[in-house]
Design a protein around this motif. Structure first.
Motif, PDB file in Angstrom:
ATOM      1  N   TRP A 186      -0.216   3.301  -3.346  1.00  0.00           N
ATOM      2  CA  TRP A 186      -0.362   4.730  -3.093  1.00  0.00           C
ATOM      3  C   TRP A 186       0.718   5.565  -3.782  1.00  0.00           C
ATOM      4  N   ILE A 187       1.844   4.940  -4.104  1.00  0.00           N
ATOM      5  CA  ILE A 187       2.955   5.745  -4.606  1.00  0.00           C
ATOM      6  C   ILE A 187       3.032   5.711  -6.134  1.00  0.00           C
ATOM      7  N   HIS A 188       2.430   4.681  -6.734  1.00  0.00           N
ATOM      8  CA  HIS A 188       2.533   4.569  -8.192  1.00  0.00           C
ATOM      9  C   HIS A 188       1.149   4.494  -8.809  1.00  0.00           C
ATOM     10  N   HIS A 221       0.633  10.414  -0.836  1.00  0.00           N
ATOM     11  CA  HIS A 221       0.361  10.260  -2.273  1.00  0.00           C
ATOM     12  C   HIS A 221       1.341  11.042  -3.143  1.00  0.00           C
ATOM     13  N   MET A 222       2.597  10.995  -2.730  1.00  0.00           N
ATOM     14  CA  MET A 222       3.664  11.479  -3.605  1.00  0.00           C
ATOM     15  C   MET A 222       3.926  10.367  -4.617  1.00  0.00           C
ATOM     16  N   THR A 223       4.911  10.557  -5.472  1.00  0.00           N
ATOM     17  CA  THR A 223       5.184   9.486  -6.423  1.00  0.00           C
ATOM     18  C   THR A 223       6.663   9.402  -6.747  1.00  0.00           C
ATOM     19  N   TYR A 224       7.114   8.174  -7.004  1.00  0.00           N
ATOM     20  CA  TYR A 224       8.463   7.944  -7.530  1.00  0.00           C
ATOM     21  C   TYR A 224       8.391   6.723  -8.420  1.00  0.00           C
ATOM     22  N   SER A 225       9.488   6.385  -9.042  1.00  0.00           N
ATOM     23  CA  SER A 225       9.466   5.321 -10.044  1.00  0.00           C
ATOM     24  C   SER A 225       9.144   3.953  -9.451  1.00  0.00           C
ATOM     25  N   PRO A 226       8.327   3.152 -10.139  1.00  0.00           N
ATOM     26  CA  PRO A 226       8.069   1.786  -9.668  1.00  0.00           C
ATOM     27  C   PRO A 226       9.305   0.888  -9.764  1.00  0.00           C
ATOM     28  N   LYS A 248       5.297  -4.273  -9.526  1.00  0.00           N
ATOM     29  CA  LYS A 248       6.092  -4.015  -8.318  1.00  0.00           C
ATOM     30  C   LYS A 248       5.516  -4.783  -7.137  1.00  0.00           C
ATOM     31  N   ALA A 278       5.779   9.032   2.287  1.00  0.00           N
ATOM     32  CA  ALA A 278       5.688   9.451   0.879  1.00  0.00           C
ATOM     33  C   ALA A 278       4.451   8.806   0.255  1.00  0.00           C
ATOM     34  N   GLY A 279       4.217   7.527   0.592  1.00  0.00           N
ATOM     35  CA  GLY A 279       3.046   6.830   0.059  1.00  0.00           C
ATOM     36  C   GLY A 279       1.752   7.384   0.623  1.00  0.00           C
ATOM     37  N   SER A 280       1.710   7.578   1.951  1.00  0.00           N
ATOM     38  CA  SER A 280       0.446   8.049   2.518  1.00  0.00           C
ATOM     39  C   SER A 280       0.174   9.515   2.166  1.00  0.00           C
ATOM     40  N   SER A 300       2.612  -1.297 -14.028  1.00  0.00           N
ATOM     41  CA  SER A 300       3.902  -1.309 -13.320  1.00  0.00           C
ATOM     42  C   SER A 300       3.700  -1.372 -11.812  1.00  0.00           C
ATOM     43  N   ARG A 318       0.839  -1.192   0.000  1.00  0.00           N
ATOM     44  CA  ARG A 318       0.000   0.000   0.000  1.00  0.00           C
ATOM     45  C   ARG A 318       0.886   1.259   0.000  1.00  0.00           C
ATOM     46  N   GLU A 319       1.507   1.580   1.151  1.00  0.00           N
ATOM     47  CA  GLU A 319       2.364   2.773   1.206  1.00  0.00           C
ATOM     48  C   GLU A 319       3.505   2.701   0.192  1.00  0.00           C
ATOM     49  N   GLN A 320       3.965   1.455  -0.117  1.00  0.00           N
ATOM     50  CA  GLN A 320       5.118   1.362  -1.010  1.00  0.00           C
ATOM     51  C   GLN A 320       4.769   0.837  -2.409  1.00  0.00           C
ATOM     52  N   THR A 355      11.770  11.019  -1.966  1.00  0.00           N
ATOM     53  CA  THR A 355      11.325  10.962  -3.365  1.00  0.00           C
ATOM     54  C   THR A 355      12.296  11.750  -4.254  1.00  0.00           C
TER      55      THR A 355
END
Lengths: 580, 148
Positions: A107-109, B40-45, A119, B36-38, A115, A102-104, B128
């Protein structure tokens, strides 16, 4: 790396859409199903719900699972929950792995479902790889001594001692000074309640004396500590004409050794000039007088306060105190209210960088302004100047940002440098207890919000201002929190520790001794094994940091739960799915 | 909000998403990365995380193993001075980085494939940014010699 045949269950959580909106759960479940050792792979709307937990427990029992992987949220949230699931169903809790999709992942992608799904699959594969190599472990059970040592007899330590005695624990209260009471014992009126500090301490001391479970040692210091969590043996040196050292057993230790105040250098904001005093000096002057304040025989008509002296210093100051001392704004505002309410004629000027009268202290700030205090804001790079002019008058010059940078020269009878708290120099105690210091030099808790009084040394808690600047009621609150934590580990009579400690492979160990130096906790000893010397790591002394692992030239040390085999297998699994 | 757009090197048809293995820590950098996830930022998968109790417990050989296995880079999200276990954690971590970089060089890999920065428990934005910048640097460096 084939071990025993495994029977692993994998559960992929939708989190009610939080995960499944961005991850194709069917694909993740199918990928998990195809992994060696996986006998059950399922999806769940909410893995943490009662029904989710119940389904897992049923599978563990019916399918005789020996490993559990839950792919849901951050391990910070539900490790305890799912370890509980395992335990209730008869599965060893250390055979369970949490995977954070979820957090990783979701929510991030959230912008690219395939993709993100790939992941998530990689992360789940790595979790399965780790679980394939997991071992059943038993928590370390240690019996505990039902006594606590409290170091420091200020307001936090006194209140903690009373709390400990009231829940049935024995207490040794050690105070370095000749008298109990600490800083609060010197104060008269204290913010925000207006209570008298001396009276408060006197009543606490009466309560302490009334409890036979508390043994008080004044003029005494903690000088040694051995043993481990739940059963420490501590040495208390009692001074006096014939010093003696007492050795006692305790289950936990509460450190409440307090603070020192910042002492300005001569010349710093005019310190050293007659009429320039620090906040504690000013507080003492108003506490020991009544009516209009007199200074060296003359009545004080104009008071100028200069805030943030010795706090929030810029990095180019030698040995800079970068932190905000956080209690001083409120303490100064309170002192100004105290003064204004007994002398309506006094003029008070507060030169500040930022006012931080947080919470209900904001009301006191308003009251201070109503009583006539004037607040002037100066820029960080343009601090006020304090000097005596040609005629010998004390004058403070400042540029007030709130009136467009107007330069003001304020004649003062008294200049109060609002000095903050600094860490008490206590090198002997630091080395006896092996307590880590934070960047500001105060004792460091494990986590400021989640584990605010625990330290990395199990069973050693910190309370009050030895942990950082705070006021007396905040100090007492942390003292009582440390009491509760002591109760948690001592009242059952035994405690369980995570067995995720470092272990030595005796066959590979060449007794070079490098790991002994790498462990600041003294948990590693060289012992004579079967015909040769080998390093042995104490399970209860080890903190599980793994700092000795890369130091070993023979790769003879592994950290349980993070073994060389596990991490290597995880790295391989993470690479199996190509990145789009 | 920071984003890492896949960088397409001019001489290659397929977009190159660098694979980055992050070594994080349970108590300090994990919360920052989770934040970063909570948030709702983003970075590469291409970025994946393995968590340890403490940065000082990372074996240099794992870093070589990751690069040899096909990761384009390894990022150590370290405890820095906040480590609750070891007061000299930063010094130890620097030593681990130096040893790992030496291993990488012996193996014919650029030492720039390893990067370390302290990530605190609220360092979501710095994290990020670091992995985005590291991803760009790795894209310029090209695929790892072993990556297919």
């Amino acid at each position: 790396m084939t071990g025993r045949e495994r029977r692993i269950g994998v559960y992929v959580c939708h989190c009610g859409g939080n995960i499944s909106d961005h991850v194709d759960i069917d694909q993740v479940v199918a990928a998990a199903q195809a992994e060696t050792g996986v006998v059950v792979a399922r999806q769940m709307m909410f893995a943490c719900s009662d029904s989710g937990q119940g389904d897992m427990e049923r599978d563990i029992k019916e399918q005789h699972l020996d490993g559990l992987v839950v792919a849901s949220c951050s391990p910070k949230l539900h490790v305890v929950t799912f370890r509980g699931v395992a335990k209730r169903a008869g599965l060893n809790p250390y055979e369970y792995t949490q995977v954070n999709v979820r957090e990783q992942a979701s929510w991030i992608h959230s912008d690219d479902e395939q993709s993100t799904t790939d992941k998530a699959i990689s992360l789940v594969k790595a979790g399965i790889a780790r679980t394939r190599l997991s071992e059943p472990l038993e928590p370390l059970v240690v019996e505990t001594t039902q006594k606590t040592l409290v170091v420091g007899g200020g307001v936090a330590g006194l209140r903690a001692a009373i709390g400990l005695a009231d829940i049935g624990l024995g207490v040794f209260l050690v105070e370095r000074a000749a008298e109990l009471g600490g800083w609060v014992g010197r104060f008269d009126e204290m913010y925000p309640t207006g209570k008298n500090g001396r009276a408060l301490i006197a009543s606490l001391i009466t309560e302490v004396r009334r409890r036979p479970a508390i043994s008080v040692f004044t003029g005494a210091e903690l000088v040694s500590k051995s043993g481990s969590f739940g059963n420490y043996r501590v040495g208390i040196r009692i001074g006096g004409s014939t010093p003696e050292t007492l050795s006692v057993e305790v289950g936990s230790i509460i450190v409440a050794t307090g603070f020192e105040t910042y002492q300005p250098e001569v010349g710093e904001f005019g310190y050293g000039i007659e009429g320039v005093v620090t906040l504690p000096e000013f507080k003492e002057a108003i506490d020991h007088s009544s009516g209009p304040l007199m200074y060296h025989g003359t009545p004080v008509r104009n008071v100028v306060y200069v805030y943030c002296v010795g706090s929030r210093q810029s990095a180019d100051t030698p040995a800079a105190n970068a932190y905000c001392s956080r209690y001083c704004c409120a303490a100064t505002v309170a002192a100004s209210v105290q003064l204004a309410s007994r002398d309506a004629q006094v003029h008070q000027y507060h030169l500040y960088r930022d006012m931080r009268t947080y919470g209900k202290f904001e009301l006191m700030y308003t009251e201070s302004r109503k009583l006539g205090s004037v607040y002037l804001k100066f820029a960080d790079d343009a601090p006020p100047a304090v000097a005596r002019d040609d005629s010998g008058r004390l004058v403070v010059t400042v540029r007030d940002l709130l009136t467009g940078g107007e330069e003001l020269a304020i004649a003062a009878d008294l200049v109060v440098l609002v000095t903050g708290m600094i860490p008490r120099k206590n090198e002997e105690l630091v080395s006896v207890l092996k307590l880590p210091l934070g960047t500001d030099g105060f004792f460091n808790e494990i986590h400021p919000k989640l584990r605010p009084v625990e330290t990395v040394v199990d069973g050693v808690y910190i309370a009050g201002t030895c942990q950082g600047p705070r006021n007396s009621s905040e100090s007492v609150a942390s003292g009582l929190a440390a009491v509760t934590q002591s109760a948690v580990i001592l009242k059952k009579g035994f405690a369980e520790l995570d067995p995720l400690v470092a272990v030595v492979d005796a066959d590979a160990c060449t007794a070079c001794g490098l790991c002994l130096d790498a462990c600041p906790y003294g948990a590693i000893e060289m012992t004579l094994g079967e015909g040769k010397s080998v390093a042995i790591i104490s399970e209860t002394g080890c903190k599980g940091c793994g700092g000795c692992v890369p130091v070993c030239p023979d790769n003879a040390i592994d950290l349980r739960g993070y073994t060389d085999a596990q991490i290597s297998a995880m790295i391989d699994s993470l690479l199996e799915v190509p990145v789009a | 909000m920071t984003t890492l757009a896949p960088v397409k090197p001019p001489d290659q048809e397929r977009a190159f998403v660098p694979r980055i293995l992050v070594f994080s820590t349970n108590n300090i950098s994990d919360p920052g990365i989770d934040l970063a996830g909570s948030s709702h930022m983003t970075y590469s998968p291409g970025v994946v995380v393995i968590s340890m109790p403490c940065t000082s417990g990372i074996r240099p050989s794992w870093i070589l193993h990751a690069i040899e296995g096909g990761f384009d880079g390894v990022f150590i999200a370290s405890d820095g001075d906040e480590c609750a276990y070891l007061s000299d954690c930063s010094t130890r971590a620097s030593r681990i980085v130096a040893q790992a970089q030496a291993l990488l060089q012996q193996g014919g890999h650029q030492p720039q494939r390893l990067k370390m920065a302290a990530i605190c428990s609220v360092c979501a934005e710095p994290f990020t940014r670091h992995v985005q910048q590291f991803g760009q640097a790795l894209a310029e460096l090209g695929r790892s010699a072993v990556a297919s």
